[in-house]
Design a protein around this motif. Structure first.
Motif, PDB file in Angstrom:
ATOM      1  N   ASP A  52       6.682  -2.764  17.929  1.00  0.00           N
ATOM      2  CA  ASP A  52       5.299  -2.447  18.092  1.00  0.00           C
ATOM      3  C   ASP A  52       4.603  -1.464  16.969  1.00  0.00           C
ATOM      4  O   ASP A  52       3.711  -1.816  16.397  1.00  0.00           O
ATOM      5  CB  ASP A  52       4.793  -2.228  19.425  1.00  0.00           C
ATOM      6  CG  ASP A  52       4.867  -3.277  20.488  1.00  0.00           C
ATOM      7  OD1 ASP A  52       5.137  -4.520  20.118  1.00  0.00           O
ATOM      8  OD2 ASP A  52       5.193  -2.962  21.782  1.00  0.00           O
ATOM      9  N   TYR A  53       5.421  -0.476  17.013  1.00  0.00           N
ATOM     10  CA  TYR A  53       5.011   0.804  16.141  1.00  0.00           C
ATOM     11  C   TYR A  53       4.939   0.161  14.705  1.00  0.00           C
ATOM     12  O   TYR A  53       4.281   0.478  13.835  1.00  0.00           O
ATOM     13  CB  TYR A  53       6.170   1.932  16.283  1.00  0.00           C
ATOM     14  CG  TYR A  53       6.397   2.883  15.215  1.00  0.00           C
ATOM     15  CD1 TYR A  53       5.486   3.858  15.003  1.00  0.00           C
ATOM     16  CD2 TYR A  53       7.496   2.628  14.349  1.00  0.00           C
ATOM     17  CE1 TYR A  53       5.515   4.737  13.958  1.00  0.00           C
ATOM     18  CE2 TYR A  53       7.816   3.473  13.251  1.00  0.00           C
ATOM     19  CZ  TYR A  53       6.801   4.773  13.114  1.00  0.00           C
ATOM     20  OH  TYR A  53       6.986   5.349  12.247  1.00  0.00           O
ATOM     21  N   LEU A  54       6.151  -0.502  14.523  1.00  0.00           N
ATOM     22  CA  LEU A  54       6.434  -1.275  12.984  1.00  0.00           C
ATOM     23  C   LEU A  54       5.207  -2.029  12.662  1.00  0.00           C
ATOM     24  O   LEU A  54       4.785  -2.075  11.530  1.00  0.00           O
ATOM     25  CB  LEU A  54       7.888  -1.645  12.901  1.00  0.00           C
ATOM     26  CG  LEU A  54       8.427  -1.769  11.584  1.00  0.00           C
ATOM     27  CD1 LEU A  54       8.474  -0.420  10.825  1.00  0.00           C
ATOM     28  CD2 LEU A  54       9.609  -2.445  11.524  1.00  0.00           C
ATOM     29  N   GLU A  55       4.766  -2.756  13.551  1.00  0.00           N
ATOM     30  CA  GLU A  55       3.810  -3.693  13.433  1.00  0.00           C
ATOM     31  C   GLU A  55       2.601  -3.274  12.863  1.00  0.00           C
ATOM     32  O   GLU A  55       1.811  -3.614  12.148  1.00  0.00           O
ATOM     33  CB  GLU A  55       3.531  -4.758  14.567  1.00  0.00           C
ATOM     34  CG  GLU A  55       2.768  -5.950  14.539  1.00  0.00           C
ATOM     35  CD  GLU A  55       2.375  -6.662  15.905  1.00  0.00           C
ATOM     36  OE1 GLU A  55       2.800  -7.945  15.673  1.00  0.00           O
ATOM     37  OE2 GLU A  55       2.337  -5.964  16.744  1.00  0.00           O
ATOM     38  N   TYR A  56       2.296  -2.238  13.937  1.00  0.00           N
ATOM     39  CA  TYR A  56       0.967  -1.236  13.611  1.00  0.00           C
ATOM     40  C   TYR A  56       1.011  -0.665  12.127  1.00  0.00           C
ATOM     41  O   TYR A  56       0.137  -0.851  11.427  1.00  0.00           O
ATOM     42  CB  TYR A  56       0.942  -0.385  14.777  1.00  0.00           C
ATOM     43  CG  TYR A  56      -0.131   0.606  14.574  1.00  0.00           C
ATOM     44  CD1 TYR A  56      -1.589   0.219  15.069  1.00  0.00           C
ATOM     45  CD2 TYR A  56      -0.302   1.774  13.797  1.00  0.00           C
ATOM     46  CE1 TYR A  56      -2.664   1.012  14.738  1.00  0.00           C
ATOM     47  CE2 TYR A  56      -1.562   2.911  13.834  1.00  0.00           C
ATOM     48  CZ  TYR A  56      -2.533   2.054  14.186  1.00  0.00           C
ATOM     49  OH  TYR A  56      -3.798   2.776  13.920  1.00  0.00           O
ATOM     50  N   ARG A  57       2.244  -0.139  11.807  1.00  0.00           N
ATOM     51  CA  ARG A  57       2.517   0.455  10.628  1.00  0.00           C
ATOM     52  C   ARG A  57       2.268  -0.326   9.346  1.00  0.00           C
ATOM     53  O   ARG A  57       1.575  -0.114   8.422  1.00  0.00           O
ATOM     54  CB  ARG A  57       3.912   1.200  10.288  1.00  0.00           C
ATOM     55  CG  ARG A  57       3.808   2.688  10.720  1.00  0.00           C
ATOM     56  CD  ARG A  57       5.012   3.350  10.552  1.00  0.00           C
ATOM     57  NE  ARG A  57       5.012   3.324   8.997  1.00  0.00           N
ATOM     58  CZ  ARG A  57       6.162   3.865   8.287  1.00  0.00           C
ATOM     59  NH1 ARG A  57       7.225   4.376   8.983  1.00  0.00           N
ATOM     60  NH2 ARG A  57       6.220   3.997   7.103  1.00  0.00           N
ATOM     61  N   ARG A  58       2.761  -1.805   9.705  1.00  0.00           N
ATOM     62  CA  ARG A  58       2.642  -2.517   8.436  1.00  0.00           C
ATOM     63  C   ARG A  58       1.310  -2.934   8.346  1.00  0.00           C
ATOM     64  O   ARG A  58       0.777  -3.133   7.100  1.00  0.00           O
ATOM     65  CB  ARG A  58       3.428  -3.710   8.785  1.00  0.00           C
ATOM     66  CG  ARG A  58       3.380  -4.851   7.835  1.00  0.00           C
ATOM     67  CD  ARG A  58       4.054  -6.254   8.540  1.00  0.00           C
ATOM     68  NE  ARG A  58       5.546  -6.226   8.807  1.00  0.00           N
ATOM     69  CZ  ARG A  58       6.151  -6.155   9.864  1.00  0.00           C
ATOM     70  NH1 ARG A  58       5.130  -6.220  10.977  1.00  0.00           N
ATOM     71  NH2 ARG A  58       7.613  -6.124   9.913  1.00  0.00           N
ATOM     72  N   GLU A  59       0.559  -3.048   9.242  1.00  0.00           N
ATOM     73  CA  GLU A  59      -0.902  -3.487   9.015  1.00  0.00           C
ATOM     74  C   GLU A  59      -1.532  -2.539   8.299  1.00  0.00           C
ATOM     75  O   GLU A  59      -2.474  -2.656   7.424  1.00  0.00           O
ATOM     76  CB  GLU A  59      -1.566  -4.212  10.197  1.00  0.00           C
ATOM     77  CG  GLU A  59      -0.717  -5.506  10.712  1.00  0.00           C
ATOM     78  CD  GLU A  59      -0.738  -6.474   9.852  1.00  0.00           C
ATOM     79  OE1 GLU A  59      -1.751  -6.667   8.948  1.00  0.00           O
ATOM     80  OE2 GLU A  59       0.396  -6.895   9.764  1.00  0.00           O
ATOM     81  N   GLN A  60      -1.550  -1.352   9.008  1.00  0.00           N
ATOM     82  CA  GLN A  60      -2.242  -0.116   8.444  1.00  0.00           C
ATOM     83  C   GLN A  60      -1.854   0.166   6.851  1.00  0.00           C
ATOM     84  O   GLN A  60      -2.685   0.553   6.191  1.00  0.00           O
ATOM     85  CB  GLN A  60      -1.985   0.874   9.350  1.00  0.00           C
ATOM     86  CG  GLN A  60      -2.643   0.848  10.722  1.00  0.00           C
ATOM     87  CD  GLN A  60      -4.037   0.360  10.656  1.00  0.00           C
ATOM     88  OE1 GLN A  60      -4.943   0.781  10.047  1.00  0.00           O
ATOM     89  NE2 GLN A  60      -4.295  -0.685  11.390  1.00  0.00           N
ATOM     90  N   GLU A  61      -0.389   0.072   6.564  1.00  0.00           N
ATOM     91  CA  GLU A  61       0.027   0.369   5.257  1.00  0.00           C
ATOM     92  C   GLU A  61      -0.238  -0.518   4.234  1.00  0.00           C
ATOM     93  O   GLU A  61      -0.561  -0.220   3.176  1.00  0.00           O
ATOM     94  CB  GLU A  61       1.382   0.717   5.423  1.00  0.00           C
ATOM     95  CG  GLU A  61       1.846   2.111   5.999  1.00  0.00           C
ATOM     96  CD  GLU A  61       2.999   2.731   6.126  1.00  0.00           C
ATOM     97  OE1 GLU A  61       3.901   2.311   4.952  1.00  0.00           O
ATOM     98  OE2 GLU A  61       3.678   3.314   6.898  1.00  0.00           O
ATOM     99  N   CYS A  62      -0.293  -1.495   4.649  1.00  0.00           N
ATOM    100  CA  CYS A  62      -0.766  -2.950   3.690  1.00  0.00           C
ATOM    101  C   CYS A  62      -2.161  -2.499   3.225  1.00  0.00           C
ATOM    102  O   CYS A  62      -2.488  -2.733   2.226  1.00  0.00           O
ATOM    103  CB  CYS A  62      -0.419  -4.263   4.123  1.00  0.00           C
ATOM    104  SG  CYS A  62       1.240  -4.693   4.388  1.00  0.00           S
ATOM    105  N   PHE A  63      -3.116  -2.388   4.388  1.00  0.00           N
ATOM    106  CA  PHE A  63      -4.482  -2.045   4.040  1.00  0.00           C
ATOM    107  C   PHE A  63      -4.442  -0.732   3.082  1.00  0.00           C
ATOM    108  O   PHE A  63      -5.321  -0.915   2.245  1.00  0.00           O
ATOM    109  CB  PHE A  63      -5.280  -1.723   5.400  1.00  0.00           C
ATOM    110  CG  PHE A  63      -6.588  -1.166   5.218  1.00  0.00           C
ATOM    111  CD1 PHE A  63      -7.673  -2.292   4.676  1.00  0.00           C
ATOM    112  CD2 PHE A  63      -6.971  -0.093   5.490  1.00  0.00           C
ATOM    113  CE1 PHE A  63      -9.012  -1.339   4.649  1.00  0.00           C
ATOM    114  CE2 PHE A  63      -8.210   0.541   5.437  1.00  0.00           C
ATOM    115  CZ  PHE A  63      -9.210  -0.223   5.043  1.00  0.00           C
ATOM    116  N   ALA A  64      -3.767   0.067   3.422  1.00  0.00           N
ATOM    117  CA  ALA A  64      -3.936   1.528   2.678  1.00  0.00           C
ATOM    118  C   ALA A  64      -3.473   1.153   1.162  1.00  0.00           C
ATOM    119  O   ALA A  64      -4.190   1.666   0.420  1.00  0.00           O
ATOM    120  CB  ALA A  64      -2.996   2.377   3.201  1.00  0.00           C
ATOM    121  N   ALA A  65      -2.347   0.421   0.836  1.00  0.00           N
ATOM    122  CA  ALA A  65      -2.016   0.079  -0.333  1.00  0.00           C
ATOM    123  C   ALA A  65      -3.084  -0.801  -1.110  1.00  0.00           C
ATOM    124  O   ALA A  65      -3.488  -0.500  -2.481  1.00  0.00           O
ATOM    125  CB  ALA A  65      -0.706  -0.814  -0.211  1.00  0.00           C
TER     126      ALA A  65
END
Length: 261
Positions: A103-116
């Motif tokens: 769940d933590y990784l799923e959250y990070r994935r979406e936020q970091e894709c948006f950030a990049a």
């Protein structure tokens, strides 16, 4: 104070209020982050063109608003802003239940894709220089096989990408998320190196993220960030499967030994 100071001289209409306004703006913009130590009173007063009494007045206002913490004998620091993403009890619970990691990784994935993606559109020259510097540090750490330096540079790179997005809400929210990574609650980067062999693949993934941001290609930047987080997830799934196989094999061996007695 040198010309490299991020603080600007203030006007003379209301000196203390002007100092407060500038520091508050730098906090909102994610320039000053929690735990950041402010320059000495002398240097800060000089950089902002105010007297030390007026600076102290401004710091008292900021302290009353819980934005600055003054530690006698140490200096003034930006106070905790976003707080912990989870309480110590919940952190311990997550550490005992590995499923929460995904769940933590799923959250990070979406936020970091948006950030990049956003960083590719908004990164300033200073942001780009910072990203290049960190990649150079990662390269050096990899060549010297310095796992600790590599891990620290890894985290700073992710923070730098988020900062380059220029989205202040994302900057503050992800600071709390990265605190979990820094504490090693969910995973240790050394484990990823064991899955990667030498860590070269991780290094290349980070280079790809930076290269696409420097090129101003939002689609490619998002894809590079997603590929990196997908690799992290797949590595841990494989690691869990290997650990389960080893556990089963060890139990079978024990039973076999007992049966032969």
């Amino acid at each position: 104070m040198s010309d490299t100071s991020p603080f600007d001289p203030v006007g003379h209409e209301s000196l203390a209020d002007a100092v407060v306004e500038q520091i508050e703006t730098m906090i909102v913009d994610g320039i000053l982050k929690e735990g950041h130590k402010l320059p000495s009173e002398r240097d800060l007063a000089e950089a902002m063109g105010v007297s030390r009494p007026k600076l102290r007045e401004a710091l008292q206002i900021l302290e009353s608003r819980d934005l600055v913490t003054v530690r006698h004998g140490e200096g003034s620091f930006i106070a905790p802003l976003s707080g912990r993403a989870m309480s110590p009890a919940l952190l311990a619970l997550y550490a005992r239940h590995g499923r929460a990691f995904y769940d933590y990784l799923e959250y990070r994935r979406e936020q970091e894709c948006f950030a990049a993606r956003t960083a590719a559109l908004r990164a300033t020259q200073s942001d780009k220089d910072r990203l290049r510097d960190i990649i150079d540090e990662m390269q050096k750490a990899w060549e010297e096989d310095d796992a600790e330096a590599s891990q620290e540079a890894d985290l700073r790179l992710h923070v730098a990408v988020v900062d380059a997005s220029q989205n202040t809400t994302l900057i503050h929210m992800m600071a709390s998320v990265y605190d979990l990574t820094r504490q090693g609650v969910f995973y240790n980067r050394r484990f990823l190196r064991t899955m990667d062999g030498t860590g070269e693949k991780l290094l290349q993934q980070h280079k790809d993220i930076v290269a696409t941001i420097l090129a101003g290609d939002p689609d490619a930047a998002e894809q590079a960030a997603r590929a990196h987080l997908d690799f992290v997830e797949e590595s841990f799934r494989l690691g869990e499967e290997q650990k389960a196989r080893e556990t089963r094999a060890a139990k079978r061996r024990k039973l076999s030994g007992q049966a032969s007695r």
